[in-house]
Design an enzyme around this catalytic site. Structure first.
Site, mmCIF file in Angstrom:
data_model
loop_
_atom_site.group_PDB
_atom_site.id
_atom_site.type_symbol
_atom_site.label_atom_id
_atom_site.label_comp_id
_atom_site.label_asym_id
_atom_site.label_seq_id
_atom_site.Cartn_x
_atom_site.Cartn_y
_atom_site.Cartn_z
ATOM 1 N N TYR A 1 43.959 32.494 53.688
ATOM 2 C CA TYR A 1 44.453 33.757 54.260
ATOM 3 C C TYR A 1 43.649 34.146 55.504
ATOM 4 O O TYR A 1 42.420 34.036 55.526
ATOM 5 C CB TYR A 1 44.374 34.851 53.191
ATOM 6 C CG TYR A 1 44.514 36.257 53.698
ATOM 7 C CD1 TYR A 1 45.645 36.670 54.406
ATOM 8 C CD2 TYR A 1 43.516 37.198 53.462
ATOM 9 C CE1 TYR A 1 45.771 37.955 54.873
ATOM 10 C CE2 TYR A 1 43.632 38.504 53.915
ATOM 11 C CZ TYR A 1 44.764 38.874 54.619
ATOM 12 O OH TYR A 1 44.879 40.164 55.079
ATOM 13 N N ASP B 1 41.308 33.464 44.978
ATOM 14 C CA ASP B 1 42.163 34.576 45.380
ATOM 15 C C ASP B 1 43.472 34.397 44.605
ATOM 16 O O ASP B 1 44.271 33.514 44.910
ATOM 17 C CB ASP B 1 42.391 34.528 46.892
ATOM 18 C CG ASP B 1 43.224 35.704 47.395
ATOM 19 O OD1 ASP B 1 43.934 36.331 46.579
ATOM 20 O OD2 ASP B 1 43.190 35.975 48.608
ATOM 21 N N ARG C 1 29.848 56.673 42.580
ATOM 22 C CA ARG C 1 29.680 55.391 43.261
ATOM 23 C C ARG C 1 29.230 54.317 42.276
ATOM 24 O O ARG C 1 29.590 53.141 42.394
ATOM 25 C CB ARG C 1 28.663 55.521 44.409
ATOM 26 C CG ARG C 1 28.278 54.180 45.039
ATOM 27 C CD ARG C 1 27.514 54.352 46.339
ATOM 28 N NE ARG C 1 26.379 55.220 46.235
ATOM 29 C CZ ARG C 1 25.173 54.869 45.750
ATOM 30 N NH1 ARG C 1 24.980 53.635 45.293
ATOM 31 N NH2 ARG C 1 24.177 55.738 45.709
ATOM 32 N N LYS D 1 48.826 44.632 46.297
ATOM 33 C CA LYS D 1 50.029 43.824 46.172
ATOM 34 C C LYS D 1 50.641 43.965 44.771
ATOM 35 O O LYS D 1 51.065 45.042 44.396
ATOM 36 C CB LYS D 1 49.706 42.358 46.506
ATOM 37 C CG LYS D 1 48.862 42.157 47.778
ATOM 38 C CD LYS D 1 49.427 42.793 49.015
ATOM 39 C CE LYS D 1 48.742 42.341 50.306
ATOM 40 N NZ LYS D 1 47.383 42.853 50.513
#
Length: 388
Positions: free
Chosen positions: A103, A176, A51, A201
């Site tokens: 978005y 972004d 982690r 993406k």
């Protein structure tokens, strides 16, 4: 001796620290261990618990950071988790200025959750109107959230001009950069503090992983992001990091082909009788084409269009397509089509969608690596079906 400067294409293959665990492996291994052995009470190995840090994740993070010209990155479980990680940098009751038309997933985090859980307030403005931005700033404004190009209407922001305004007032900036990838736009060179991607993406590029990543422009921000990532624990798993790093190896050739294809598709659509309007900043007719040429390498691989006709006509179009697949995502090697009204922005009200300029006849195309002539033929056939 200092490393020689390398081209972007070369850096997609070699950038970052990809050979630290197994120096003779041509590709970083997938390290699935959740814990790592300490040899003594005084031993402080680089990795102790996944982690906190993982070799596969580090190889991927360091590569993206190098491509974005940042100092480091944190890989997150998804793109929206990357957004949420950035927002953890802000104190309670902070104010954020946001690009209008942002978005839908980002809008949902800001409005449906952060406003209730941390007292976050937001102002949505056209970030190209610097007077409007200045007027929207408040004493507690901590962040300007940029999206350029926007999803789905591909509006651009003059990144350099906006960052100069923000820096003069000591305000953090985050962009972004999902629609561009580091291939098409490198915002840190334009003054941005943080760069966020949905790695599902273009970074991954093959529609086979979920992930997000945040790149920091300086060591102070990176240290804060790593502490947040470690504390929240919504990190990207080693297998998805491996897939994302493998996808990065072909980012240059994929984006070059996809963006060239998108330009051909946009030119075709601009002259089609069944199309009301085309949105693509790589076209000279786009109102921000000059800005696109200044800060982007190309017009990108996404094209949006308004189609003449009602819902039934759009349905005929979608059903007639053979190459473009109807899907909620973008950025894969296959071409996709998305109905923003009912898909990517479905959680917003009709009033909110109209306010963003999203109409029911709007379709978004994510152009893949197929032959552009086949894609144009597919669209031409489907548009004829839409016309009835």
């Amino acid at each position: 001796m200092a490393d020689k400067p390398r081209s972007f294409a070369t850096r997609t293959i070699h950038a970052g620290e990809q050979s630290r665990v197994a120096d003779n492996a041509i590709f970083p291994p997938i390290v699935t261990a959740s814990s790592f052995i300490k040899r003594s009470l005084d031993d402080t190995p680089e990795y102790s618990y996944s982690r906190v840090g993982n070799p596969t994740r580090h190889a991927y993070e360091s590569c993206v950071a190098a491509l974005e010209e940042g100092v480091g990155a944190v890989a997150c479980a998804s793109g929206v988790n990357a957004t949420a990680t950035v927002l953890e940098l802000l104190p309670k009751d902070a104010h954020v200025v946001v690009m209008n038309g942002v978005y839908g997933g980002t809008f949902r985090i800001l409005e449906d959750f952060r406003g209730h859980t941390s007292g976050l307030t937001t102002s949505y403005v056209d970030l190209n109107d610097l007077d409007a931005v200045a007027a929207a700033l408040q004493p507690n404004t901590q962040l300007i959230w940029i999206e350029s190009p926007t999803n789905p209407l591909l509006r651009l922001v003059d990144i350099k001009a906006l960052c100069e305004l923000a820096k003069a007032r000591g305000i953090l900036t985050c962009i972004d950069n999902t629609f561009c990838s580091p291939w098409n736009q490198r915002p840190i060179s334009l003054g941005v503090d943080l760069v966020m991607h949905s790695a599902s993406k273009y970074i991954g590029g093959h529609s086979d992983l979920t992930g997000g990543i945040v790149v920091a422009a300086n060591e102070t921000l990176l240290a804060r992001l790593r502490r947040i990532s470690m504390s929240i624990g919504a990190v990207q798993g080693p297998f998805d990091c491996y897939l994302a790093l493998r996808g990065l190896k072909t980012l240059d050739v994929r984006m070059e082909r996809q963006c060239a294809n998108a330009l051909q598709v946009a030119r075709f659509l601009e002259n089609h009788a069944q199309i009301e309007q085309v949105f693509y900043p790589g076209l000279p007719s786009h109102p921000q084409h000059a800005l696109c040429q200044r800060q982007m390498r190309s017009g990108g691989a996404v094209v949006a269009m308004r189609v003449k006709g009602d819902h039934a006509a759009l349905n005929r179009l979608v059903e007639a397509l053979q190459l473009f697949v109807l899907a909620d995502s973008l950025g894969g090697v296959e071409s996709m089509i998305n109905h923003s009204w009912s898909m990517s922005h479905c959680s917003l009200s009709a009033e909110q969608k109209h306010g963003m300029g999203i109409s029911e006849n709007l379709l978004r195309l994510s152009v893949g690596v197929e032959d552009y002539r086949d894609l144009i033929d597919d669209l031409d056939t489907a548009l004829a079906a839409a016309a009835g």
